[in-house]
Design a protein around this motif. Structure first.
Motif, PDB file in Angstrom:
ATOM      1  N   ALA A   1       0.440  -1.354   0.216  1.00  0.00           N
ATOM      2  CA  ALA A   1       0.170  -0.011   0.184  1.00  0.00           C
ATOM      3  C   ALA A   1       0.219   0.935  -0.236  1.00  0.00           C
ATOM      4  CB  ALA A   1      -0.976  -0.229   0.883  1.00  0.00           C
ATOM      5  N   PHE A   2       1.733   1.335   0.826  1.00  0.00           N
ATOM      6  CA  PHE A   2       3.058   2.998   0.906  1.00  0.00           C
ATOM      7  C   PHE A   2       3.934   2.400   0.165  1.00  0.00           C
ATOM      8  CE2 PHE A   2       1.029   3.078   5.186  1.00  0.00           C
ATOM      9  CZ  PHE A   2       0.752   4.214   5.293  1.00  0.00           C
ATOM     10  N   GLY A   3       4.754   1.686  -0.758  1.00  0.00           N
ATOM     11  CA  GLY A   3       5.118   1.134  -2.054  1.00  0.00           C
ATOM     12  C   GLY A   3       6.794   1.576  -0.842  1.00  0.00           C
ATOM     13  N   ASN A   4       6.694   0.957   0.129  1.00  0.00           N
ATOM     14  CA  ASN A   4       8.157   1.107   0.701  1.00  0.00           C
ATOM     15  C   ASN A   4       7.804   0.321   1.942  1.00  0.00           C
ATOM     16  OD1 ASN A   4       9.622   3.197  -0.260  1.00  0.00           O
ATOM     17  ND2 ASN A   4       8.452   4.749   0.410  1.00  0.00           N
ATOM     18  N   ALA A   5       9.205  -0.425   2.354  1.00  0.00           N
ATOM     19  CA  ALA A   5       9.017  -1.722   3.390  1.00  0.00           C
ATOM     20  C   ALA A   5       8.744  -1.028   4.450  1.00  0.00           C
ATOM     21  CB  ALA A   5      10.323  -1.970   3.701  1.00  0.00           C
ATOM     22  N   ALA A   6       7.584  -2.114   5.130  1.00  0.00           N
ATOM     23  CA  ALA A   6       7.223  -1.496   6.224  1.00  0.00           C
ATOM     24  C   ALA A   6       8.314  -2.157   7.943  1.00  0.00           C
ATOM     25  CB  ALA A   6       6.648  -2.470   7.128  1.00  0.00           C
ATOM     26  N   VAL A   7       8.624  -1.279   8.279  1.00  0.00           N
ATOM     27  CA  VAL A   7       9.676  -1.293   9.523  1.00  0.00           C
ATOM     28  C   VAL A   7       8.768  -1.467  10.340  1.00  0.00           C
ATOM     29  CG1 VAL A   7      11.641   0.296   8.104  1.00  0.00           C
ATOM     30  CG2 VAL A   7       9.559   1.087   9.715  1.00  0.00           C
ATOM     31  N   GLU A   8       9.424  -1.712  11.588  1.00  0.00           N
ATOM     32  CA  GLU A   8       8.578  -1.713  13.313  1.00  0.00           C
ATOM     33  C   GLU A   8      10.056  -0.859  13.876  1.00  0.00           C
ATOM     34  OE1 GLU A   8      10.587  -6.034  14.898  1.00  0.00           O
ATOM     35  OE2 GLU A   8       9.528  -7.448  13.039  1.00  0.00           O
ATOM     36  N   VAL A   9       9.578  -0.182  14.973  1.00  0.00           N
ATOM     37  CA  VAL A   9       9.404   0.797  16.061  1.00  0.00           C
ATOM     38  C   VAL A   9       8.405   0.697  17.347  1.00  0.00           C
ATOM     39  CG1 VAL A   9       9.305   2.298  14.301  1.00  0.00           C
ATOM     40  CG2 VAL A   9       7.420   2.142  15.176  1.00  0.00           C
ATOM     41  N   GLY A  10       9.431   1.304  17.966  1.00  0.00           N
ATOM     42  CA  GLY A  10       8.595   1.535  19.494  1.00  0.00           C
ATOM     43  C   GLY A  10       7.793   2.755  19.171  1.00  0.00           C
ATOM     44  N   MET A  11       7.068   3.106  20.086  1.00  0.00           N
ATOM     45  CA  MET A  11       6.125   3.960  20.433  1.00  0.00           C
ATOM     46  C   MET A  11       6.669   4.614  21.757  1.00  0.00           C
ATOM     47  SD  MET A  11       2.640   5.541  18.842  1.00  0.00           S
ATOM     48  CE  MET A  11       1.788   5.079  20.661  1.00  0.00           C
ATOM     49  N   GLY A  12       6.600   5.943  21.888  1.00  0.00           N
ATOM     50  CA  GLY A  12       6.682   6.544  23.302  1.00  0.00           C
ATOM     51  C   GLY A  12       5.017   6.110  24.179  1.00  0.00           C
ATOM     52  N   GLY A  13       4.559   6.071  23.275  1.00  0.00           N
ATOM     53  CA  GLY A  13       2.865   6.781  24.214  1.00  0.00           C
ATOM     54  C   GLY A  13       2.458   5.934  24.672  1.00  0.00           C
ATOM     55  N   THR A  14       1.533   5.625  24.688  1.00  0.00           N
ATOM     56  CA  THR A  14       1.040   4.859  25.639  1.00  0.00           C
ATOM     57  C   THR A  14      -0.481   4.649  25.062  1.00  0.00           C
ATOM     58  OG1 THR A  14       2.036   5.503  27.513  1.00  0.00           O
ATOM     59  CG2 THR A  14       0.289   3.954  27.867  1.00  0.00           C
ATOM     60  N   VAL A  15      -0.910   3.120  24.670  1.00  0.00           N
ATOM     61  CA  VAL A  15      -2.333   2.950  24.515  1.00  0.00           C
ATOM     62  C   VAL A  15      -2.725   1.774  25.875  1.00  0.00           C
ATOM     63  CG1 VAL A  15      -3.918   2.242  23.164  1.00  0.00           C
ATOM     64  CG2 VAL A  15      -1.768   3.182  22.040  1.00  0.00           C
ATOM     65  N   PRO A  16      -3.290   2.568  26.618  1.00  0.00           N
ATOM     66  CA  PRO A  16      -3.399   1.160  28.359  1.00  0.00           C
ATOM     67  C   PRO A  16      -4.511  -0.029  27.321  1.00  0.00           C
ATOM     68  CG  PRO A  16      -3.952   3.354  28.558  1.00  0.00           C
ATOM     69  CD  PRO A  16      -3.792   3.658  27.104  1.00  0.00           C
ATOM     70  N   PHE A  17      -5.513   0.614  26.099  1.00  0.00           N
ATOM     71  CA  PHE A  17      -6.482  -0.548  25.917  1.00  0.00           C
ATOM     72  C   PHE A  17      -5.848  -2.112  25.384  1.00  0.00           C
ATOM     73  CE2 PHE A  17      -7.849  -2.592  21.914  1.00  0.00           C
ATOM     74  CZ  PHE A  17      -9.009  -3.436  22.406  1.00  0.00           C
ATOM     75  N   ILE A  18      -4.047  -2.235  24.925  1.00  0.00           N
ATOM     76  CA  ILE A  18      -3.170  -2.868  24.448  1.00  0.00           C
ATOM     77  C   ILE A  18      -2.961  -3.727  24.961  1.00  0.00           C
ATOM     78  CG2 ILE A  18      -0.887  -3.156  23.254  1.00  0.00           C
ATOM     79  CD1 ILE A  18      -1.198  -0.977  22.257  1.00  0.00           C
ATOM     80  N   ALA A  19      -2.033  -3.278  26.679  1.00  0.00           N
ATOM     81  CA  ALA A  19      -2.291  -4.339  27.873  1.00  0.00           C
ATOM     82  C   ALA A  19      -2.926  -5.484  28.226  1.00  0.00           C
ATOM     83  CB  ALA A  19      -1.057  -3.642  28.791  1.00  0.00           C
ATOM     84  N   GLU A  20      -4.211  -4.063  28.207  1.00  0.00           N
ATOM     85  CA  GLU A  20      -5.600  -5.065  29.357  1.00  0.00           C
ATOM     86  C   GLU A  20      -6.082  -5.790  27.825  1.00  0.00           C
ATOM     87  OE1 GLU A  20      -6.669  -4.369  31.727  1.00  0.00           O
ATOM     88  OE2 GLU A  20      -6.060  -2.500  32.886  1.00  0.00           O
ATOM     89  N   PHE A  21      -6.027  -5.506  27.116  1.00  0.00           N
ATOM     90  CA  PHE A  21      -6.680  -6.983  26.136  1.00  0.00           C
ATOM     91  C   PHE A  21      -6.036  -7.767  25.719  1.00  0.00           C
ATOM     92  CE2 PHE A  21     -10.026  -7.312  22.564  1.00  0.00           C
ATOM     93  CZ  PHE A  21      -9.493  -8.366  21.789  1.00  0.00           C
ATOM     94  N   ALA A  22      -4.396  -7.744  25.423  1.00  0.00           N
ATOM     95  CA  ALA A  22      -3.720  -9.210  26.191  1.00  0.00           C
ATOM     96  C   ALA A  22      -3.650  -9.601  26.984  1.00  0.00           C
ATOM     97  CB  ALA A  22      -1.802  -7.955  25.577  1.00  0.00           C
TER      98      ALA A  22
END
Length: 458
Positions: free
Chosen positions: A388-409
């Motif tokens: 979709a982007f025409g460039n290879a996807a990369v893996e990154v870390g994010m400094g922000g917080t999404v509380p839902f992720i840990a709760e759902f996991a």
């Protein structure tokens, strides 16, 4: 010259996405016009109105059932379902939960914006407005994807649009517990992160946690004249300032013992680029040590978000009896939020000056999260994003917080969690003149549509 190995998006999906984008843009602008600042009680009704608007859009997108739910004392969330079209017992179709949130941050002062924050404005390919990126773009990415399939996605879909993410999701655990069956899924796609550039897609593999505390200092029974009593008698605001200054060392690293600090092998960020994106003034030093990437994603960070204090204009010559501050800590992956709050509280009590009375209370928290993006789901996601982007996807870390992720996991440990980006470094999430790059938005929708089709095919 070797032929490009970047896959091409299916032409039928590209056309379908292009057909729904104008309507998605119109609906995104309508959502931006709703000031759904759940953190401000004055906008509680606006937040409910925004949830109702999202629910209406879900119904129009073909959802079989739509509910607006809330835990006791919590913000309204939208849950909608699109059943799987295939019912072959020999090859069960996965259920994909699409997450975003419809609440937004306060504006930080309407007068500071180039244009009214809740009146969307396009300029040079970007749509400006509070929530245009964080995270109403995520809401509309999901809805536009479902529209591209004419309301009949190739997998089972649950849409979950939360209403209190910007407040730390305080009632999310209760909501998940109460509606577990309605939210169960095999794969979860969270459209609430950022890409490193508008044409470079990312899979976010780590997020920092959050611990916001209120620190209150008391020194006097009442305010007294600073000339008559000042000297032997101190004031609470000065004591609070000394206390807050103890949270960092001279290099700017967090000085609280017991907080987790990690490292990262990810490529570092160019300092000039970071300074420009962050808007740092010339001559202002970066805080802390280590690579910029590590400081952003794998080390704790503390900031003072607000102080209750008299304004300079009209300030009287008195010693303040009490003062308080909101202190926010971003927690490195691997850190338990309760342990972090205990460590910060112990630090504050240990260094509190002059025998002041100290009260520390938790305002909001969210757990950090990290994953290994290994397996079929992640391989298919990288393929879809790259095409979709025409460039290879990369893996990154994010400094922000999404509380839902840990709760759902925790609630659904067998689900694969995929965190995708709907912003970029210029989006200014939480800041003045927040914006969404419209070209990137279209690529996000196309990538998600490709992913759902790929998941159906296994």
């Amino acid at each position: 010259m070797a032929a490009s190995t970047t896959p091409e998006p299916p032409e039928d999906l590209r056309r379908a996405v292009e057909a729904v984008l104008p309507g998605a843009r119109t609906d995104l602008e309508a959502l931006v016009r709703i000031p759904s600042v759940w953190a401000d009680p004055a906008h509680a009704e606006d937040t409910r109105r925004c949830a109702d608007a999202v629910a209406t859009l879900a119904r129009e997108a073909g959802a079989a059932d739509v509910e607006v739910l809330a835990a006791e004392g919590g913000a309204p969330a939208v849950v909608a379902h699109w059943p799987a079209q295939s019912h072959d017992p020999a090859r069960p179709t996965p259920t994909v939960l699409l997450y975003a949130h419809h609440d937004v941050q306060p504006t930080g002062g309407d007068e500071l914006w180039t244009s009214a924050p809740f009146e969307p404005r396009e300029h040079e390919g970007r749509l400006y407005g509070r929530g245009a990126a964080d995270d109403k773009a995520g809401v509309m990415t999901h809805l536009a994807t479902l529209r591209a399939f004419d309301g009949r996605p190739p997998v089972g879909v649950t849409l979950f649009v939360e209403g209190e993410e910007e407040s730390g999701s305080p009632t999310l655990s209760a909501l998940l517990a109460e509606h577990r069956d309605a939210l169960a899924a095999d794969v979860i796609v969270i459209a609430d992160a950022a890409n490193p550039a508008v044409d470079v897609p990312a899979v976010t593999t780590s997020l920092r946690g959050l611990a916001n505390i209120v620190v209150k200092v008391s020194m006097l029974e009442r305010a007294v004249h600073s000339g008559m009593w000042g000297g032997p008698a101190g004031d609470a605001l000065t004591a609070l300032c000394r206390l807050l200054a103890s949270l960092h060392d001279d290099k700017g690293d967090v000085a609280v013992a017991g907080l987790v600090t990690g490292s990262s092998e990810a490529p570092d960020i160019d300092e000039a680029t970071f300074r420009g994106d962050a808007g740092l003034l010339d001559g202002v030093d970066l805080l802390g040590t280590g690579t910029i990437t590590e400081r952003l994603t794998h080390k704790p960070a503390i900031a003072v978000l607000g102080i209750d204090a008299p304004p300079v204009d009209g300030a009287a010559n008195i010693l303040l009896p009490r003062a308080r501050a909101m202190v926010s800590t971003r927690l490195a992956p691997g850190q338990d939020s309760a342990a972090a709050v205990a460590a910060i509280t112990e630090h504050l009590r240990r260094v509190a000056p002059w025998g002041v009375r100290l009260d520390v209370s938790l305002h909001a928290s969210g757990e950090p999260f990290a994953l290994d993006a290994v397996g079929t789901v992640y391989d298919l996601a990288r393929e879809a994003l790259t095409a979709a982007f025409g460039n290879a996807a990369v893996e990154v870390g994010m400094g922000g917080t999404v509380p839902f992720i840990a709760e759902f996991a925790r609630s659904f440990p067998g689900a694969s969690v995929l965190v995708t980006g709907v912003g970029d470094p210029a989006s200014r999430w939480h800041g003045v003149d927040e914006s969404l790059h419209l070209g990137m938005f279209s690529r996000c929708v196309l990538a998600e549509a490709m992913l759902l089709r790929s998941l159906a095919r296994g």
